[in-house]
Write a protein that holds these residues in place. Sequence first.
Motif: not given
Length: 432
Positions: A327-332, A391-404
């Motif tokens: 993901l790239y900005p913006w978040g706001f 500037s980026y935000t990366l969200e790694l694995r997975d898509t929710g099977a295990y989540g955090f």
Amino acid sequence: MRIAVFILVIESVYVSSATPSQQKSFHGHKVLDILPRTESELKSILNLIEEYELDVWYEPKNLNDSLHVHVEPEKLGQVLSHLKKLGSEVKVWIENVQKLIDGSFTPEDNLQRRVIMQRSLNLNKTYYNYSEIMTYLDYVQENARGVHVSQQVIGQSVKGRDLRVLKVSRSSNSAKKAIIIDGGIHAREWISLASVIWMMDKLVFNPRNDPDVKKLLKKFDFYLIPVLNPDGYEFSRTNDRLWRKNRRINSGSNCVGVDLNRNFDYKWNPNRGGSRNPCSTVYSGTRALSEPESAALASFINSLMGVDNGGRVQAYLNIHSYGQYWLYPWGFTTAYPVDRLDLDNLAQVAVTAIQKVNGKRFTVGSSRNVLYLAAGGSDDYAKGSAGVKYSYTLELRDTGAYGFVLPEKQILPACEETWAGVKAFALALAKS
Ligand SMILES: [Zn+2]
């Protein structure tokens, strides 16, 4: 593949181990999957989340994308009846959170783990604690050959733990264009820390075998911060596996912690995806940069961007899980940055490389979306305030099977694909 081997002094490593009784139990806790169909429905759901102080695991990124929310057993009946009144589409996504946690990582008092530890640090086998990771940084610095490694302490956490940056460059006193990568801003996203440690290993111990790494070090200095929120991370290991924030004692409240990724000083606004309630998991803090961890990162980025350093930082990667996004900005705001296409192009290169490794699809987009804003993120800060273009935000694995709670056996594939993405991104950046 090279596995770094070194001997740890076991006695010093286990002082922070918790007894099992300290661990919060998540028996009967569920994660619900809610599909908001309209903006007004989402608003009502978000109000409900705020009212019941629920913990959002996953925010919808598009229309027709669902929201994952963790609900304690004592709140479940009421929350479900509210959702029914709203007419929302709800299903139970994770039946028993404790079951997910059980067996997902090797406890520190596990004898087998100790034996493994005595022989080597197998980066891809387990999630290491703060002290182990710091020991590893020293090992990397002492054993680097053919590349230059130095360490810098950029500040201390609320509880006084050092916030360390490891710089990897081709020579000492190198002042090339820079890439900053940090992990663990959110305590429970353990794979984020593991991935930064993996990148460190690849950059330092691989240049002879990997011509790409050699190329990258000709062009860039890398600054890696594996543990940006050490107090929160340790707490998530010893007491509460799902802890997200830092460990600030909030005055006038029994609730602890500030969400560091809502605390940065660019368009800071608790009403946009954050909260003024210290009990919320997205509490934005009393003011922007109120927290030593976020303030330290902000001033570190600024120092490399300042006149003395000639705006050296070309890219900043803030690593999270989960969802598989680049993901790239913006978040706001819902607006896009003016150079959106540049950011989008390089992100596409990255996710294409990621998919080639294990077939995992990552989605490119902007942190903002039609439905969900989040102000005070470090990616917005790096771009908006410090002026880092990529500037980026990366969200790694997975898509929710295990989540955090990504199990240890997924550390290796997750690190390999993330590294492939980061490498492809940096190679494309070098040419841009
Ligand atoms: Zn996160």
